[in-house]
Design a protein around this motif. Structure first.
Motif, PDB file in Angstrom:
ATOM      1  N   UNK A  47       5.575  -2.862  -0.362  1.00 46.06           N
ATOM      2  CA  UNK A  47       4.469  -3.887  -0.221  1.00 46.06           C
ATOM      3  C   UNK A  47       4.854  -4.984  -0.807  1.00 46.06           C
ATOM      4  N   UNK A  48       4.601  -6.225  -0.092  1.00 46.52           N
ATOM      5  CA  UNK A  48       4.851  -7.529  -0.904  1.00 46.52           C
ATOM      6  C   UNK A  48       3.539  -8.332  -0.891  1.00 46.52           C
ATOM      7  N   UNK A  49       2.585  -7.620  -0.256  1.00 48.81           N
ATOM      8  CA  UNK A  49       1.251  -8.722  -0.244  1.00 48.81           C
ATOM      9  C   UNK A  49      -0.176  -7.496   0.088  1.00 48.81           C
ATOM     10  N   UNK A  50      -1.335  -7.914  -0.475  1.00 50.50           N
ATOM     11  CA  UNK A  50      -2.469  -7.045  -0.004  1.00 50.50           C
ATOM     12  C   UNK A  50      -3.178  -8.190   1.102  1.00 50.50           C
ATOM     13  N   UNK A  99      -8.936   5.810  -1.239  1.00 49.95           N
ATOM     14  CA  UNK A  99      -8.122   5.733  -2.655  1.00 49.95           C
ATOM     15  C   UNK A  99      -7.908   4.056  -2.757  1.00 49.95           C
ATOM     16  N   UNK A 100      -8.217   3.697  -3.805  1.00 55.21           N
ATOM     17  CA  UNK A 100      -8.230   2.059  -3.911  1.00 55.21           C
ATOM     18  C   UNK A 100      -6.830   1.894  -5.162  1.00 55.21           C
ATOM     19  N   UNK A 101      -5.971   1.197  -5.020  1.00 57.22           N
ATOM     20  CA  UNK A 101      -4.781   0.889  -5.894  1.00 57.22           C
ATOM     21  C   UNK A 101      -4.869  -0.671  -5.977  1.00 57.22           C
ATOM     22  N   UNK A 129       0.068   0.538 -10.527  1.00 53.61           N
ATOM     23  CA  UNK A 129      -0.340   0.342  -9.367  1.00 53.61           C
ATOM     24  C   UNK A 129       0.636  -0.680  -8.634  1.00 53.61           C
ATOM     25  N   UNK A 130       0.733  -1.854  -9.237  1.00 52.00           N
ATOM     26  CA  UNK A 130       1.596  -2.851  -8.360  1.00 52.00           C
ATOM     27  C   UNK A 130       3.070  -2.338  -8.130  1.00 52.00           C
ATOM     28  N   UNK A 131       3.604  -1.592  -9.189  1.00 51.46           N
ATOM     29  CA  UNK A 131       4.824  -1.033  -9.253  1.00 51.46           C
ATOM     30  C   UNK A 131       4.806   0.061  -7.997  1.00 51.46           C
ATOM     31  N   UNK A 132       3.712   1.010  -8.049  1.00 53.14           N
ATOM     32  CA  UNK A 132       4.174   2.008  -6.815  1.00 53.14           C
ATOM     33  C   UNK A 132       3.750   1.361  -5.311  1.00 53.14           C
ATOM     34  N   UNK A 133       3.095   0.071  -5.319  1.00 47.03           N
ATOM     35  CA  UNK A 133       3.119  -0.800  -4.044  1.00 47.03           C
ATOM     36  C   UNK A 133       4.474  -1.218  -3.863  1.00 47.03           C
ATOM     37  N   UNK A 192      -7.524  16.691  -0.339  1.00 51.59           N
ATOM     38  CA  UNK A 192      -7.244  17.777   0.698  1.00 51.59           C
ATOM     39  C   UNK A 192      -8.119  17.228   2.052  1.00 51.59           C
ATOM     40  N   UNK A 193      -8.579  15.863   2.123  1.00 46.53           N
ATOM     41  CA  UNK A 193      -9.335  15.365   3.222  1.00 46.53           C
ATOM     42  C   UNK A 193      -8.217  15.644   4.333  1.00 46.53           C
ATOM     43  N   UNK A 194      -8.745  15.675   5.575  1.00 52.11           N
ATOM     44  CA  UNK A 194      -7.925  15.386   6.836  1.00 52.11           C
ATOM     45  C   UNK A 194      -7.213  14.002   6.869  1.00 52.11           C
ATOM     46  N   UNK A 195      -7.765  12.963   6.149  1.00 50.83           N
ATOM     47  CA  UNK A 195      -7.037  11.893   6.446  1.00 50.83           C
ATOM     48  C   UNK A 195      -7.260  11.194   4.738  1.00 50.83           C
ATOM     49  N   UNK A 196      -6.131  10.812   4.406  1.00 49.41           N
ATOM     50  CA  UNK A 196      -6.111  10.163   2.929  1.00 49.41           C
ATOM     51  C   UNK A 196      -5.689   8.716   3.178  1.00 49.41           C
ATOM     52  N   UNK A 197      -6.401   7.912   2.878  1.00 52.03           N
ATOM     53  CA  UNK A 197      -6.311   6.449   3.105  1.00 52.03           C
ATOM     54  C   UNK A 197      -6.145   5.866   1.766  1.00 52.03           C
ATOM     55  N   UNK A 198      -4.923   5.108   1.527  1.00 52.96           N
ATOM     56  CA  UNK A 198      -4.715   4.720   0.362  1.00 52.96           C
ATOM     57  C   UNK A 198      -4.588   3.037   0.579  1.00 52.96           C
ATOM     58  N   UNK A 199      -5.481   2.222  -0.229  1.00 53.37           N
ATOM     59  CA  UNK A 199      -5.613   0.852   0.067  1.00 53.37           C
ATOM     60  C   UNK A 199      -5.058   0.186  -1.312  1.00 53.37           C
ATOM     61  N   UNK A 200      -4.174  -0.597  -1.069  1.00 53.59           N
ATOM     62  CA  UNK A 200      -3.636  -1.620  -2.158  1.00 53.59           C
ATOM     63  C   UNK A 200      -4.490  -2.938  -1.767  1.00 53.59           C
ATOM     64  N   UNK A 201      -5.177  -3.378  -2.837  1.00 50.28           N
ATOM     65  CA  UNK A 201      -6.069  -4.886  -2.652  1.00 50.28           C
ATOM     66  C   UNK A 201      -5.951  -5.499  -3.674  1.00 50.28           C
ATOM     67  N   UNK A 202      -6.333  -7.029  -3.523  1.00 46.60           N
ATOM     68  CA  UNK A 202      -6.498  -7.909  -4.575  1.00 46.60           C
ATOM     69  C   UNK A 202      -7.881  -8.521  -4.319  1.00 46.60           C
ATOM     70  N   UNK A 203      -8.632  -8.545  -5.616  1.00 46.91           N
ATOM     71  CA  UNK A 203     -10.151  -8.840  -5.646  1.00 46.91           C
ATOM     72  C   UNK A 203     -10.290 -10.344  -5.413  1.00 46.91           C
TER      73      UNK A 203
END
Length: 185
Positions: free
Chosen positions: A154-157, A67-69, A145-149, A25-36
């Motif tokens: 999303x096609x790239x991280x 949030x990291x996916x 996570x990939x499927x949700x992206x 419930x933060x003011x801003x929710x930042x969802x990051x899709x990433x690749x290590x």
């Protein structure tokens, strides 16, 4: 709503099932899709960490939820899948964020031996860690996570969503900070 607009929205909302720093419930929710294994993902993550520190100091700890996916791009980063599994195996032992930070900090060293070394340095149960990696226990989570992206276009991280809307600006700290602050108003 037109299809382009649909592709700029986060299709699977952030939830307690996600890896998060902060509260939903933060003011801003930042969802990051990433690749290590992706250097841009690592750069963006470092930038987000700095922004999160700055905004938490200015507006309070509950201002930004990070949030990291996973979005390993195996076709261009053949070593990206295994570290994602290592992060999930660490998560099973309550150490997701420490492993996550370690993996991004050591992108040039993602082979199995290094993953075990990182797990050992974090004090993880190595036999459990190795068993989960060998049996690919966490592959479904990564694939979700990939499927949700993909459902979100999303096609790239890396890819970012600020309060469920895709960030399409440049990877510059001032622009990203401005976009995050604007989303809270």
């Amino acid at each position: 709503m037109n299809q382009d607009r649909d592709r700029s929205l986060l299709s699977i909302p952030a939830s307690t099932q996600d890896h998060m720093q902060g509260v939903l419930n933060a003011d801003v929710v930042l969802v990051v899709y990433g690749d290590y294994q992706c250097s841009v993902s690592a750069d963006v993550y470092k930038m987000i960490k700095a922004i999160k520190r700055e905004l938490s100091a200015a507006f309070g700890e509950d201002y930004l939820c990070l949030i990291f996916r996973h979005f390993p791009q195996a076709q261009i980063h053949p070593q990206a899948q295994r570290p994602a599994q290592a992060a999930e195996a660490a998560a099973a032992q309550g150490q997701f964020w420490l492993m996550h930070d370690t993996l991004f900090a050591h992108q040039q060293k993602l082979e199995n031996g290094y993953l075990v070394e990182y797990a050992n340095n974090l004090g993880l149960d190595i036999s459990q860690f190795l068993k989960e990696l060998s049996k690919k226990v966490h592959i479904d989570r990564i694939n979700e996570d990939i499927e949700s992206g993909c459902k979100s276009g999303i096609t790239a991280a890396p890819a970012l969503f600020i309060n469920n809307i895709r960030y399409t600006g440049r990877w510059k700290i001032t622009e990203l900070t401005a976009a995050i602050v604007a989303a809270s108003h």
